[in-house]
Enzyme design. Sequence first.
Site, short mmCIF file in Angstrom:
data_model
loop_
_atom_site.label_atom_id
_atom_site.label_comp_id
_atom_site.label_asym_id
_atom_site.label_seq_id
_atom_site.Cartn_x
_atom_site.Cartn_y
_atom_site.Cartn_z
N ASP A 210 -6.95 4.46 12.21
CA ASP A 210 -5.83 5.10 11.92
C ASP A 210 -5.69 6.19 11.39
O ASP A 210 -4.55 7.64 11.38
CB ASP A 210 -4.70 3.96 11.47
CG ASP A 210 -4.59 3.05 12.76
OD1 ASP A 210 -4.16 3.33 13.63
OD2 ASP A 210 -3.25 2.22 11.99
N ASP B 240 0.86 -0.94 0.28
CA ASP B 240 -0.03 -0.01 -0.24
C ASP B 240 0.73 1.15 -0.29
O ASP B 240 0.61 2.38 -0.93
CB ASP B 240 -1.02 0.20 1.56
CG ASP B 240 -2.38 -0.87 1.02
OD1 ASP B 240 -2.92 -1.45 0.20
OD2 ASP B 240 -2.36 -0.92 2.11
N SER C 207 -4.24 -9.34 8.77
CA SER C 207 -4.46 -7.34 8.78
C SER C 207 -3.26 -7.18 10.55
O SER C 207 -4.16 -7.23 10.98
CB SER C 207 -4.76 -6.77 8.33
OG SER C 207 -4.67 -5.31 8.83
N ARG D 172 0.71 5.85 16.94
CA ARG D 172 0.48 6.71 15.95
C ARG D 172 0.67 8.25 16.33
O ARG D 172 1.14 8.85 15.56
CB ARG D 172 -1.40 6.70 15.82
CG ARG D 172 -1.80 5.09 14.93
CD ARG D 172 -0.27 4.78 14.19
NE ARG D 172 -1.49 3.42 13.05
CZ ARG D 172 -0.78 2.22 13.06
NH1 ARG D 172 0.89 2.69 14.19
NH2 ARG D 172 -0.65 1.10 12.44
#
Length: 443
Positions: free
Chosen positions: A132, A22, A184, A103
Amino acid sequence: MSTESMNSAKEKVVLAYSGGLDTSVCVKWLQDELGYDVICVLGNVGQEHDGLEKIEAKAKALGVVACEVVDMREEFANEYLTCAIAANAMYENKYPLLSALSRPLISKHLVDAAHKYGATAVAHGCTGKGNDQVRFETSIMALDPTLKVIAPVREWDLGMRPDEIAYAKAHGVPVPVSLDKPYSIDDNLWGRAIEAGVLEDPWNEPPEDIWTMTVSPLEAPDEPTYVKLGFEAGVPVSLDGEKMGLVELVDKLNGIAGAAGFGRIDMIENRYVGIKSRECYEVPAGLAIIQAHKALEDLCLERDVLHYKLGLEQTWADQVYNGRWFSPLKLALDAFMGATQEALTGEIKLKLYKGSCVVVGRKSAAALYDQQLATYDNDDAFDQQAAKGFIDIQALSIKTWAMKQAQLAAAAEMAEEAPSAPAAFDVVEGGGAQPALAQVAAL
């Protein structure tokens, strides 16, 4: 970064880069579709990887003008995990915050890189249905509201994964040999988050192959493992009497607790974007540390502080889960949490056995536990005669209320039993009214 790149007329964007399909496609999309010079930031927050140098080389092969590889582990542990420990951060009282903690740290370094390279935008590779994206973008806005935020995966028209792979091949982006990744996974020093694949059906039991940090409790040792955690001002500083930094301590405790089969969570999570998601987590050290930390607080914090803190802990977890690490409320809560940690120095003993973790010992020079007050032996120092006056005073308002309710109930009962009084006026034929006979006689 070359002088030519620094003086490029193109606008620059800083991309949070992981090296996966990605974010690698994001590089080309930002270059070719939007015309940006791309700077990548690759952060090490303790995640599993095959080598950050390889990932850096891959980014440079894609034509980025720079790639910043940043070891964030110490900062993550000392500035983020310590805050989470102080708040006993458990989202929905179910699992220790994981991705939500890394994050804002990554966002901070993205903004730092944007300032360093004169970039006007920051980009990430998050989808439009996860948490996220909220965390990255809210953090970036808080740190520099003038920066533009780009979310290629949310904005492009590449469609599903086969279309993304076709785009990658057409634009010279290396595609992994195997794309058969049923799950994932996001991981860092604190643990692992696993979703997708067969886990999307909440009826399916998690297959054993999703777990990598913990052994099956069925396969764990038949003898318990004891661990002693030492704290100073609320921060874990030693393991079994050996002083060590938090990064090393968390890493070692992950191994010890994981070997005992402890640290697995299977839950339905309420995402901030409004959907329910089935998530599995492995957080052996995080769960053990929070359990030990709570036990030390039970021992050392005054009752009203402890009770009030419980509600604020959930507020703190919600703020961080929702991407508001840099919000005024969260920062104010940090100040409160920090004040509660000053006396939390002591040691907690944990017993790990086949998937369980139990506190079996606690001690601290700051303990408010007084054995002479708590004991039921003859040397009891508690003045039991004082209890009568204490109960009378603390129950006085309730007693007063109860007596008034009894009076009102008795009055209502008497009113129901009394004969009806005559009306002041009697209605006569034709709709008029005349005084009642008793009133007339009185006249």
